[in-house]
Motif scaffolding. Structure first.
Motif, PDB file in Angstrom:
ATOM      1  N   GLN A 123       0.686  -1.048   0.010  1.00  0.00           N
ATOM      2  CA  GLN A 123       0.120   0.046  -0.187  1.00  0.00           C
ATOM      3  C   GLN A 123       0.993   1.244   0.039  1.00  0.00           C
ATOM      4  N   LEU A 124       2.151   1.306   0.342  1.00  0.00           N
ATOM      5  CA  LEU A 124       2.807   2.225   0.152  1.00  0.00           C
ATOM      6  C   LEU A 124       4.066   2.246  -0.652  1.00  0.00           C
ATOM      7  N   LEU A 125       3.971   1.387  -1.515  1.00  0.00           N
ATOM      8  CA  LEU A 125       5.155   1.299  -2.597  1.00  0.00           C
ATOM      9  C   LEU A 125       4.694   1.654  -3.888  1.00  0.00           C
ATOM     10  N   THR A 126       5.648   1.933  -4.914  1.00  0.00           N
ATOM     11  CA  THR A 126       5.530   2.029  -6.341  1.00  0.00           C
ATOM     12  C   THR A 126       6.431   0.879  -6.615  1.00  0.00           C
ATOM     13  N   ALA A 127       6.178  -0.302  -7.106  1.00  0.00           N
ATOM     14  CA  ALA A 127       6.769  -1.485  -7.360  1.00  0.00           C
ATOM     15  C   ALA A 127       6.658  -2.094  -8.534  1.00  0.00           C
ATOM     16  N   ILE A 128       7.982  -2.883  -8.933  1.00  0.00           N
ATOM     17  CA  ILE A 128       7.879  -3.960 -10.002  1.00  0.00           C
ATOM     18  C   ILE A 128       8.297  -5.203  -9.081  1.00  0.00           C
ATOM     19  N   ASP A 129       7.383  -6.197  -9.577  1.00  0.00           N
ATOM     20  CA  ASP A 129       8.226  -7.577  -9.101  1.00  0.00           C
ATOM     21  C   ASP A 129       7.830  -8.559 -10.146  1.00  0.00           C
ATOM     22  N   PHE A 130       9.182  -8.886 -11.157  1.00  0.00           N
ATOM     23  CA  PHE A 130       8.878  -9.734 -12.255  1.00  0.00           C
ATOM     24  C   PHE A 130       9.849 -11.062 -11.830  1.00  0.00           C
ATOM     25  N   SER A 131      10.121 -11.260 -10.743  1.00  0.00           N
ATOM     26  CA  SER A 131      10.775 -12.336 -10.051  1.00  0.00           C
ATOM     27  C   SER A 131      10.370 -13.690 -10.440  1.00  0.00           C
ATOM     28  N   ASN A 132      11.235 -14.704 -10.326  1.00  0.00           N
ATOM     29  CA  ASN A 132      10.864 -16.103 -10.573  1.00  0.00           C
ATOM     30  C   ASN A 132       9.994 -16.283 -11.929  1.00  0.00           C
ATOM     31  N   ASN A 133      10.448 -15.856 -12.923  1.00  0.00           N
ATOM     32  CA  ASN A 133       9.840 -16.044 -14.246  1.00  0.00           C
ATOM     33  C   ASN A 133      11.028 -16.629 -15.128  1.00  0.00           C
ATOM     34  N   ARG A 134      10.879 -16.684 -16.516  1.00  0.00           N
ATOM     35  CA  ARG A 134      11.661 -17.211 -17.376  1.00  0.00           C
ATOM     36  C   ARG A 134      12.201 -16.038 -18.482  1.00  0.00           C
ATOM     37  N   PHE A 135      12.128 -14.665 -18.061  1.00  0.00           N
ATOM     38  CA  PHE A 135      12.589 -13.587 -18.969  1.00  0.00           C
ATOM     39  C   PHE A 135      13.998 -13.611 -19.274  1.00  0.00           C
ATOM     40  N   TYR A 136      14.421 -13.317 -20.467  1.00  0.00           N
ATOM     41  CA  TYR A 136      15.990 -13.311 -20.670  1.00  0.00           C
ATOM     42  C   TYR A 136      16.074 -12.293 -21.457  1.00  0.00           C
ATOM     43  N   GLY A 137      17.481 -12.032 -22.007  1.00  0.00           N
ATOM     44  CA  GLY A 137      18.056 -10.780 -22.904  1.00  0.00           C
ATOM     45  C   GLY A 137      18.345  -9.706 -21.818  1.00  0.00           C
ATOM     46  N   LYS A 138      18.555  -8.648 -22.468  1.00  0.00           N
ATOM     47  CA  LYS A 138      18.914  -7.461 -21.680  1.00  0.00           C
ATOM     48  C   LYS A 138      17.744  -6.808 -21.017  1.00  0.00           C
ATOM     49  N   ILE A 139      17.981  -6.237 -19.721  1.00  0.00           N
ATOM     50  CA  ILE A 139      16.982  -5.520 -18.962  1.00  0.00           C
ATOM     51  C   ILE A 139      16.902  -3.915 -19.846  1.00  0.00           C
ATOM     52  N   PRO A 140      15.920  -3.697 -20.156  1.00  0.00           N
ATOM     53  CA  PRO A 140      15.602  -2.502 -21.118  1.00  0.00           C
ATOM     54  C   PRO A 140      16.400  -1.258 -20.534  1.00  0.00           C
ATOM     55  N   ASP A 141      16.697  -0.252 -21.200  1.00  0.00           N
ATOM     56  CA  ASP A 141      17.353   1.020 -20.500  1.00  0.00           C
ATOM     57  C   ASP A 141      16.071   1.823 -20.204  1.00  0.00           C
ATOM     58  N   ALA A 142      14.976   1.783 -20.895  1.00  0.00           N
ATOM     59  CA  ALA A 142      13.721   2.463 -20.777  1.00  0.00           C
ATOM     60  C   ALA A 142      13.281   2.418 -19.087  1.00  0.00           C
ATOM     61  N   ILE A 143      13.654   1.181 -18.376  1.00  0.00           N
ATOM     62  CA  ILE A 143      13.280   1.307 -17.114  1.00  0.00           C
ATOM     63  C   ILE A 143      13.844   2.179 -16.227  1.00  0.00           C
ATOM     64  N   GLY A 144      14.715   3.090 -16.699  1.00  0.00           N
ATOM     65  CA  GLY A 144      15.380   4.242 -16.021  1.00  0.00           C
ATOM     66  C   GLY A 144      14.311   5.164 -15.982  1.00  0.00           C
ATOM     67  N   GLU A 145      13.501   5.078 -16.763  1.00  0.00           N
ATOM     68  CA  GLU A 145      12.493   6.528 -16.815  1.00  0.00           C
ATOM     69  C   GLU A 145      11.451   6.489 -15.707  1.00  0.00           C
ATOM     70  N   LEU A 146      11.559   5.236 -14.782  1.00  0.00           N
ATOM     71  CA  LEU A 146      10.560   5.155 -13.772  1.00  0.00           C
ATOM     72  C   LEU A 146      11.114   5.806 -12.588  1.00  0.00           C
ATOM     73  N   GLN A 147      11.138   7.182 -12.491  1.00  0.00           N
ATOM     74  CA  GLN A 147      11.814   7.926 -11.429  1.00  0.00           C
ATOM     75  C   GLN A 147      10.904   7.693 -10.080  1.00  0.00           C
ATOM     76  N   ALA A 148       9.687   7.421  -9.991  1.00  0.00           N
ATOM     77  CA  ALA A 148       8.995   7.036  -8.834  1.00  0.00           C
ATOM     78  C   ALA A 148       9.100   5.752  -8.069  1.00  0.00           C
ATOM     79  N   ILE A 149       9.521   4.867  -8.967  1.00  0.00           N
ATOM     80  CA  ILE A 149       9.471   3.378  -8.335  1.00  0.00           C
ATOM     81  C   ILE A 149      10.442   3.266  -7.061  1.00  0.00           C
TER      82      ILE A 149
END
Length: 1008
Positions: A803-829
């Motif tokens: 309730q107090l967070l701005t959060a992304i949790d993609f853990s424990n999946n099968r994603f691969y490749g490079k983490i996108p640079d666009a993630i740096g735009e999420l300044q409130a996370i």
């Protein structure tokens, strides 16, 4: 002969009278002739009659003050005698027209005949209905006009610019219309009307007006009223110093500014800045306003000491300074305030005792001191006054109430709730307050026995709240409370239903929560509650329901009991809120529940209900906002939700056995904000089609069987623009992360100090809908993020509610490749968890832009290269886990990176430098300074929680209060404590005001 002469004289007189009568020289003694009314001009009479024919009269108008003045205008009579018409006694010219409250309906045309009344000086058309027509241009033709009043007459549009040409105008009142000023017209009006003494523009749209333009107001101004005009910006303090000013009302705007230290208008009688943003201190010079009768400074941003000079004012009747940040003590004695009728100082920082003079002022009727820091005691009262309303709630007043307090025989409303008051409350003491209508003694330490047969003598009592006084007990079973509407006995050690409730025929709100009532609600116990609307029996030990009380229930709260068996049928057609979570209910949901077509909140969570969710439940009430079925044993598919009209905002189906695919009908839930489907057996691809929901803030798909890539192609382009929490963890998602997914998360791009937390936004919505915020908390407190940090040979698990967070949790999946640079735009996370996937390549340097980030977990991937040194700029970062990757090179140091230990980097054979024992090659940078924490002090995780909520106390807040206490207990019981040094150096301490009307929770958690 003499008799004959007398007879002739009489005849002559009669002949003369007859001649005068025929010559229209009437000598009748009519009222008009007595008043010597001048003969009105024919042009003026024609103009008035034409105006009358251009409008109509609404005889159905409910204006109690009004009557149709024009209805009795008779064209065959002198118009100077007509109702509302005033003529010049010498010329007969119409100089005044007062048609206020005349029930007129119609509009004014640009060529209205009123503009032909060339001698008109005063025109009053207020309180009529001109059908939202515009004010026509042309008033400038009335060159002699000194007074114009068009208030409350349903005009709309722009105020015509030629109004500024009325140079003789002394009084202008356009208030309470749907009008708007443009900046140019208003500037012209202010400059040209140099004789203006009265300007009333309340409730006119002046949002385009710059407040500095008021500096040009006439120095002869006496009355300025600008209530609720949409004004914003800094208001010039020079206006307060106009030498003739008597009345100033700037209330309900967004003005800022300061009060002048001196040179106030000595004529000032009425002064209101209510509900603005004025700041600074309240000057002592206000105490020199000897003529002031009404002073309203409430709901601003004033701070500093409460001026003692205010208590010397002799003429003031209303003194309101509430909802500021004023501090200091109330004086022990006062010399003024003998005319004071209302004193409002609530919601400030006033401390100290409660002086007895407050209750001896001869004219005082209202006293508001709630939500301060008063510690008491309440002093003995020598000569009790006639005060009727006393609010002292939400302070820290201790000690006992003096016996003289109960001599305030005129009291109608008394609120002493949420203090530290103690002592014995005797029923005969309360019975002396025979005019009492509302009594609130809740959340204190009172003791004694409340004898209801004595208390029932208070024949006017409608509201009684004795909750949270664990030392109070009750007696009396045969009494009746004929007028009682609200009764709150929460947390009062009640073990059975009070018998007198059967005879409380007017009872509408009953709260018996947090007691020890056992067994079933028997039929006889629920008789006589015909008008009961709100019933709260939560947090008891009830095991069954023989009959639901009353037939008109709108709110029924049975949470946290021991209710067993199947969910009972609900013959309650008007039920709006039904909460029966945290019981032992079994079986299936009966289809009859879909007869509750007025339901707004349905909470069946945390039971053992099973079977298939009835299909009708997805669309049985168009009013439902919250549906909580989480933590049961439901199976089968999720029914179609939002097939028709709907207002669904919160849907929680997590922790069940639901399977299959998500129903595509969810795309019709256009008000949806919260969707929790975690811990089920759902088997589907990523629901990209939910991205079109404009208000979706929380999406939790954790621990299901979702699979495939985050496919953003298709007929519907996803945006998820309001999303603040995205939890896809524990599924079988795979593929590359598309950069556009992160680019669309607009709500996560807001700067930290500009973005509200999810719970802040939802609590505001709950308050606006009339919900108890406790219901929103119940949804959120089931949601958590687990961060596991290994250190030495133990695990520390930190669970933080979303309730107090701005959060992304993609853990424990099968994603691969490079983490996108666009993630740096999420300044409130604040929380980012990408652990336990198959990401490769380097850690994006753009992550250094995540300035609000508190927790970063990229562990158990295949990341390589160096740790970007730019990450040391993340000064809020408290949790870092980069373990079990293929990182290499020196570990950056500085800021938060100096506090992380080995566990943050384990399993990366190529890393070197502090805190690892492996040293880097020479020349790769100096070692960082020694850490402040010693090994035996443990690993600290410090988070700052801030929760600001404002909501009504009209509903039960017991569950919320208990939950807040649980947080505090969890901190100490689970070992979340840091060193004393850390505690004293941290500004964010746990603080909770004694009341839940305004709640500020600031928690620092340090794990040892």
């Amino acid at each position: 002969m003499g008799e004959f002469k007398w007879f002739c004289q009489i005849c002559s007189i009669l002949l003369l009278l007859l001649f005068l009568s025929e010559s229209h020289c009437s000598l009748s003694l009519s009222p008009s002739s007595l008043d010597s009314a001048p003969l009105c001009l024919s042009n003026d009479r024609t103009a008035l009659l034409q105006f009358r024919s251009a409008v109509s009269i609404d005889d159905s108008d409910g204006d109690s003050l009004g009557y149709p003045k024009t209805k009795w205008w008779n064209e065959s009579t002198n118009c100077c005698t007509w109702e509302g018409v005033t003529c010049d006694k010498a010329t007969g010219q119409v100089i005044g027209l007062d048609l206020s409250h005349s029930r007129l309906v119609g509009s004014l045309s640009p060529n209205t005949s009123l503009f032909r009344l060339q001698g008109l000086q005063q025109l009053n058309l207020s309180h009529n209905n001109f059908s939202l027509s515009p004010i026509p241009p042309g008033f400038s033709q009335l060159v002699s006009l000194t007074h114009l009043n068009l208030a409350s007459s349903s005009f709309s549009g722009l105020v015509p610019s030629d109004t500024s040409l009325l140079s003789k105008l002394i009084s202008l009142d356009l208030s309470s219309n749907d009008l708007k000023f443009d900046s140019h017209s208003f500037s012209m009006l202010i400059r040209n009307l140099s004789k203006l003494e009265n300007l009333s523009l309340d409730y006119i749209n002046m949002s385009n007006i710059v407040p500095t333009s008021f500096i040009n107001l006439s120095s002869s101004l006496k009355h300025l009223s600008l209530e609720n005009c949409g004004l914003q910006g800094e208001f010039a303090s020079e206006i307060f110093q106009l030498r003739n000013l008597e009345y100033l009302d700037l209330s309900l705007n967004s003005l800022t500014g300061y009060l002048p230290k001196s040179n106030w208008s000595s004529s000032l009688e009425y002064f209101s800045l209510y509900s603005n943003h004025f700041r600074g201190s309240i000057p002592a010079s206000l105490g020199n306003l000897t003529k002031i009768t009404s002073l309203y400074l409430s709901s601003n941003e004033f701070h500093g000491q409460l001026p003692s000079t205010l208590f010397r004012l002799e003429q003031v009747t209303d003194l309101a300074l509430s909802d500021n940040r004023l501090e200091g003590f109330l004086p022990a004695h006062v010399s003024g305030l003998q005319s004071l009728e209302s004193l409002s100082l609530g919601n400030n920082l006033i401390s100290g005792a409660v002086p007895s003079w407050l209750f001896t002022l001869p004219s005082l009727e209202f006293l508001g001191l709630g939500y301060n820091r008063l510690t008491g005691p309440v002093n003995e009262i020598q000569k009790p006054n006639s005060v009727q309303t006393v609010y002292l709630e939400c302070n820290d007043i201790h000690g006992e109430l003096p016996s003289s307090f109960f001599d305030l025989a005129n009291l109608t409303d008394l609120d002493l709730s949420s203090n530290n008051l103690s002592g014995v409350i005797k029923s005969d003491m309360l019975s002396k307050l025979e005019n009492l209508e509302t009594l609130d003694l809740s959340s204190n330490n009172f003791s004694g026995v409340i004898k209801f047969d004595v208390l029932s003598k208070l024949k006017n009592l409608t509201t009684l709240n004795l909750s949270n006084n664990k030392l109070l007990s009750m007696s009396g079973v045969t009494c009746t409370f004929q007028e009682l509407e609200t009764l709150d006995f929460s947390s009062c050690n009640v073990r059975q239903f009070p018998h007198f409730l059967r005879w409380s025929k007017s009872l509408m709100f009953l709260d018996l929560s947090n007691n020890a009532i056992e067994g079933s609600i028997l039929k006889w116990e629920s008789e006589g509650w015909e008008h009961l609307y709100n019933l709260n029996l939560s947090h008891n030990s009830l095991t069954g329901l023989e009959q639901f009380p009353g037939k008109n229930l709108g709110i029924l709260d049975l949470r946290f009991n021991k209710l067993q068996g199947p969910l009972p049928a609900l013959p309650l057609p008007y039920l709006r809120f039904f909460l029966i979570s945290n019981n032992n209910l079994t079986g299936e949901i009966p289809p009859s529940i879909c007869n509750l077509t007025s339901i707004e909140i349905l909470d069946l969570s945390s039971n053992s209900l099973g079977g298939i969710i009835p299909a009708c439940l997805g669309n049985f009430s168009p009013w439902i906002y919250i549906m909580n079925l989480q933590m049961n044993n439901f199976s089968g598919k999720i029914p179609d939700f939002c097939v028709g009209d709907n207002r669904l905002m919160y849907l929680a189906l997590d922790d069940n056995q639901l399977g299959g695919m998500l129903p595509r009908s969810l795309i019709n839930c256009t008000s949806l904000k919260f969707l929790n489907l975690a811990n089920n057996k759902l088997n589907d691809t990523f629901p990209h089609w939910l991205g079109v929901l404009p208000d979706l803030r929380v999406l939790i798909l954790r621990s299901n069987r979702f699979h495939g890539p985050l496919n953003i192609s298709g007929d519907v382009k996803p945006s998820f623009s309001s999303l603040r929490v995205a939890d896809l963890s524990g599924n079988e998602f795979s593929g590359l992360l598309p950069p556009i997914f992160f680019q669309n998360l607009r709500a996560m791009k807001l700067e930290r100090n500009l973005s509200k937390t999810v719970i802040q936004q939802d609590l505001e919505d709950a308050s606006s809908k009339g919900f108890n915020p406790d219901y929103i908390f119940d949804l959120y407190r089931q949601v958590s993020v687990n961060l596991t940090i290994k250190r030495s040979e133990r695990e520390l698990e930190y669970i933080r509610t979303l309730q107090l967070l701005t959060a992304i949790d993609f853990s424990n999946n099968r994603f691969y490749g490079k983490i996108p640079d666009a993630i740096g735009e999420l300044q409130a996370i604040q929380l980012l968890n990408m652990s336990h996937n198959r990401f490769t390549d380097r850690i994006p340097q753009s992550m250094a832009q995540l300035v609000a980030l508190e927790s970063l977990d990229l562990s158990s991937n295949r990341l390589s290269g160096r740790i970007p040194s730019q990450l040391t700029k993340l000064t809020f970062l408290e949790v870092l886990n980069l373990s079990h990757n293929k990182l290499e090179g020196p570990i950056p140091h500085g800021n938060q990176f100096n506090t992380f230990e080995n566990d943050s980097y384990g399993g990366n054979m190529g890393l070197c430098g502090f805190p690892l024992t492996k040293q880097c090659d020479s020349g790769e940078g100096p070692n960082p300074p020694a850490p402040k924490l010693k090994e035996d002090e443990g690993f600290r995780i410090s988070f700052f929680w801030k929760l600001d909520t404002l909501y009504s106390r009209s509903e039960d807040h017991g569950g919320l209060s208990e939950w807040l206490k649980e947080i505090g207990r969890g901190i100490s019981q689970d070992g979340f404590e840091g060193s004393k040094e850390h505690e004293t150096s941290t500004s964010a301490k746990m603080h909770r005001c004694p009341c839940l009307k305004t709640c500020l929770l600031c928690v620092t958690i340090c794990t040892a």
